[in-house]
Design an enzyme around this catalytic site. Structure first.
Site, PDB file in Angstrom:
ATOM      1  CG  PHE A   1      28.157 -54.224   5.146  1.00 32.12           C
ATOM      2  CD1 PHE A   1      26.924 -54.409   4.536  1.00 32.12           C
ATOM      3  CD2 PHE A   1      28.851 -55.345   5.571  1.00 32.12           C
ATOM      4  CE1 PHE A   1      26.402 -55.688   4.356  1.00 32.12           C
ATOM      5  CE2 PHE A   1      28.335 -56.624   5.392  1.00 32.12           C
ATOM      6  CZ  PHE A   1      27.107 -56.793   4.788  1.00 32.12           C
ATOM      7  CB  SER A   2      28.943 -48.132   6.591  1.00 30.75           C
ATOM      8  OG  SER A   2      27.538 -48.253   6.498  1.00 30.75           O
ATOM      9  CB  ILE A   3      34.386 -49.581   4.656  1.00 33.71           C
ATOM     10  CG1 ILE A   3      34.707 -50.049   6.085  1.00 33.71           C
ATOM     11  CG2 ILE A   3      35.674 -49.125   3.967  1.00 33.71           C
ATOM     12  CD1 ILE A   3      35.705 -51.200   6.151  1.00 33.71           C
TER      13      ILE A   3
END
Length: 333
Positions: free
Chosen positions: A63-65
């Site tokens: 995801f937002s990593i």
């Protein structure tokens, strides 16, 4: 973000170079990770794995990593003279001239300080981030969505966490780097860091990478990414520098309550820890990378939280990592 199995993917090659070794030296007495939804975790110091568990060798949605990986791509392009932070985003992507991003600089989107309206509320089906999910699920182009966003504040006047900023940044990087994001990540990050496995990038139906949250990788390769951030040259260190304006705007943002004394810069979160400031890469449903530069501690936790966000699980995990990081060097080696 829609993942996995809902849209096509592209391979992010690890290249043909050597794999960065991760020697293991199990250490008793480390605090337990209490979150019951943990899929994989790794705790490392100076590149030595002290504890690990779960599924370590299968790609999992980060995801937002992903945003932080794209931030690295941008920083490396800047360091090589291929991207200018003070340039307007429209100088790289003229298609945004009629959008709210007109007048915004690369630095504005890199630090999520543009004035564009984009509501990042995962619990509200009418929010912009959920509209983007549906837009992609209906096979529409990611970049067309970005051209429709409007401004609501002066650029540079605030910090507000928004996935659209990362998608614009990725578009700019592709233009500056003259290739796809999957190729840029492979050449500038994944191969140089010594990844063991290829990664995968979720794309829209047209083959454009979802820069805000589309990357999938193994837990051990996320550890290698954390070590890459520790060992990288000046472009990485600049992200740790406290920018007064960015810090002030962060304090006025909704995120300040979760990260007292922290800030957000270059697509990374920063948090004040007991052993110095800590860099964080965070994704919904419990994806975390914790990098303590002073202690040379890298911790990874990949999860399947039933909700997109769970503040109690997040803070419990960060406290656990904080308790590990300050351990005296003599007790670790």
């Amino acid at each position: 973000m829609l993942w996995p199995g809902t849209l096509p993917t592209q391979r992010v090659s690890r290249g043909d170079g050597p794999v960065r070794a991760l020697p293991s030296r199990p250490l008793d007495g480390l605090p337990a990770l209490a979150d019951p939804h943990t899929d994989a975790f790794v705790i490392a110091h100076d590149g030595v794995v002290l504890a690990s568990g779960g599924v370590l060798d299968q790609p999992q949605a980060l995801f937002s990593i992903t945003k932080s990986v794209v931030g690295c791509v941008a920083a490396i392009l800047v360091s090589r003279g291929r991207l200018e932070l003070d340039a307007l985003v429209t100088s790289y992507v003229p298609e945004l001239a009629g959008s709210g991003y007109a007048g915004a600089t690369v630095r504005h989107v890199l630090d999520m300080r543009s004035g564009v309206r984009f509501v990042e509320d995962y619990s509200d089906p009418s929010s912009d981030v959920r509209r983007l999910d549906r837009w992609l699920a209906d096979k529409h182009p990611l970049y067309e969505f970005l051209t429709k966003l409007e401004a609501e504040a002066p650029h540079g006047s605030r910090f507000l966490y928004r996935s659209a900023e990362s998608d614009v940044l990725g578009w700019v990087c592709e233009r500056a780097g003259e290739t796809s994001m999957a190729q840029l990540v492979s050449e500038l990050v994944w191969a140089p860091m010594g990844a063991e496995h290829d990664a995968e990038f979720l794309t829209d139906a047209q083959g454009t990478a979802v820069h805000d949250g589309g990357l999938a990788a193994t837990a051990l390769d996320v550890v290698r990414f954390g070590l890459f951030l520790l060992d990288a040259p000046k472009w990485s260190r600049r992200a740790w520098a406290v920018d007064a304006a960015a810090r002030t705007d962060f304090l006025a943002s909704p995120a300040a309550a979760s990260f007292p004394g922290g800030w957000h810069r270059n697509q990374f979160w920063f948090r004040a820890g007991p052993s110095g400031n800590v860099l964080l890469c965070l994704g919904i449903h419990g994806q975390m990378l914790y990098v303590g530069r002073r202690t040379r501690t890298v911790c990874v936790k990949l999860s399947s939280w039933p909700d997109a966000q769970h503040p109690a699980y997040l803070q419990d995990t960060l406290r656990t990592f904080d308790a590990i990081a300050p351990r005296p060097r003599s007790s670790i080696l």
